[in-house]
Design a protein around this motif. Sequence first.
Motif, PDB file in Angstrom:
ATOM      1  N   ILE A   1     -53.313  61.622  74.015  1.00 45.38           N
ATOM      2  CA  ILE A   1     -53.180  62.712  74.956  1.00 45.38           C
ATOM      3  C   ILE A   1     -53.827  63.899  74.325  1.00 45.38           C
ATOM      4  O   ILE A   1     -54.041  63.879  73.360  1.00 45.38           O
ATOM      5  N   SER A   2     -54.174  64.750  75.394  1.00 44.94           N
ATOM      6  CA  SER A   2     -55.131  66.073  75.086  1.00 44.94           C
ATOM      7  C   SER A   2     -54.106  66.860  74.625  1.00 44.94           C
ATOM      8  O   SER A   2     -52.866  66.981  74.993  1.00 44.94           O
ATOM      9  N   VAL A   3     -54.878  67.905  74.063  1.00 41.83           N
ATOM     10  CA  VAL A   3     -54.019  69.091  73.431  1.00 41.83           C
ATOM     11  C   VAL A   3     -53.470  70.112  74.396  1.00 41.83           C
ATOM     12  O   VAL A   3     -52.261  70.408  74.201  1.00 41.83           O
ATOM     13  N   GLY A   4     -54.165  70.017  75.578  1.00 40.04           N
ATOM     14  CA  GLY A   4     -53.496  70.912  76.593  1.00 40.04           C
ATOM     15  C   GLY A   4     -52.293  70.066  77.374  1.00 40.04           C
ATOM     16  O   GLY A   4     -51.337  70.479  77.631  1.00 40.04           O
ATOM     17  N   ASP A   5     -52.278  68.726  77.357  1.00 35.06           N
ATOM     18  CA  ASP A   5     -51.231  68.036  77.757  1.00 35.06           C
ATOM     19  C   ASP A   5     -50.058  68.141  77.082  1.00 35.06           C
ATOM     20  O   ASP A   5     -48.736  68.197  77.269  1.00 35.06           O
ATOM     21  N   ILE A   6     -50.087  68.167  75.551  1.00 33.48           N
ATOM     22  CA  ILE A   6     -49.153  68.341  74.551  1.00 33.48           C
ATOM     23  C   ILE A   6     -48.760  69.491  74.708  1.00 33.48           C
ATOM     24  O   ILE A   6     -47.565  69.732  74.772  1.00 33.48           O
ATOM     25  N   ALA A   7     -49.345  70.586  74.651  1.00 35.96           N
ATOM     26  CA  ALA A   7     -48.839  71.997  74.967  1.00 35.96           C
ATOM     27  C   ALA A   7     -47.959  72.049  76.161  1.00 35.96           C
ATOM     28  O   ALA A   7     -46.884  72.655  76.041  1.00 35.96           O
ATOM     29  N   GLU A   8     -48.498  71.564  77.134  1.00 36.67           N
ATOM     30  CA  GLU A   8     -47.887  71.737  78.619  1.00 36.67           C
ATOM     31  C   GLU A   8     -46.485  70.977  78.497  1.00 36.67           C
ATOM     32  O   GLU A   8     -45.459  71.626  78.709  1.00 36.67           O
ATOM     33  N   ARG A   9     -46.608  69.709  77.906  1.00 41.87           N
ATOM     34  CA  ARG A   9     -45.227  68.922  77.940  1.00 41.87           C
ATOM     35  C   ARG A   9     -44.262  69.372  76.865  1.00 41.87           C
ATOM     36  O   ARG A   9     -42.951  69.348  77.205  1.00 41.87           O
ATOM     37  N   LEU A  10     -44.547  70.034  75.834  1.00 41.35           N
ATOM     38  CA  LEU A  10     -43.751  70.478  74.763  1.00 41.35           C
ATOM     39  C   LEU A  10     -43.399  72.011  75.009  1.00 41.35           C
ATOM     40  O   LEU A  10     -42.527  72.626  74.081  1.00 41.35           O
TER      41      LEU A  10
END
Length: 131
Positions: A66-75
Amino acid sequence: MTSHKPKANVAPQDGLAKQVSTAVRDHPLDHSSLSQNEITILAETFRLLGDPSRLRIILTCLAGPISVGDIAERLDLSLSLVSHHLRLLRGARLVKGVRQAKQIFYEIADLHVSQVLQDMAMHISEEHADE
């Protein structure tokens, strides 16, 4: 590459995970053979996992790269905070980054880390008849 959604339930053990789990049960590590430095590193690893944001990040990585951006968005965390935590988790060899074009996708570093996280998640979600 699309990101994977985190799994709501802990996945059942696959064949390799079962073999590792059985091997650990049948031949546990002789903890007296750990050096003071190894014990310090182990304590530091658990300290890193004691931060709720880092723990949420590493649990998100369990589902797959998972990308950093997706982690940030999801959390619902900032990119800079996620990047900072990932740098610490990478340094402790808990996650690894795989570059794909201009992005880095993060995933659990190895089966040991995945197994510890899954085992602890199952442990805390168990019903406890003695309580």
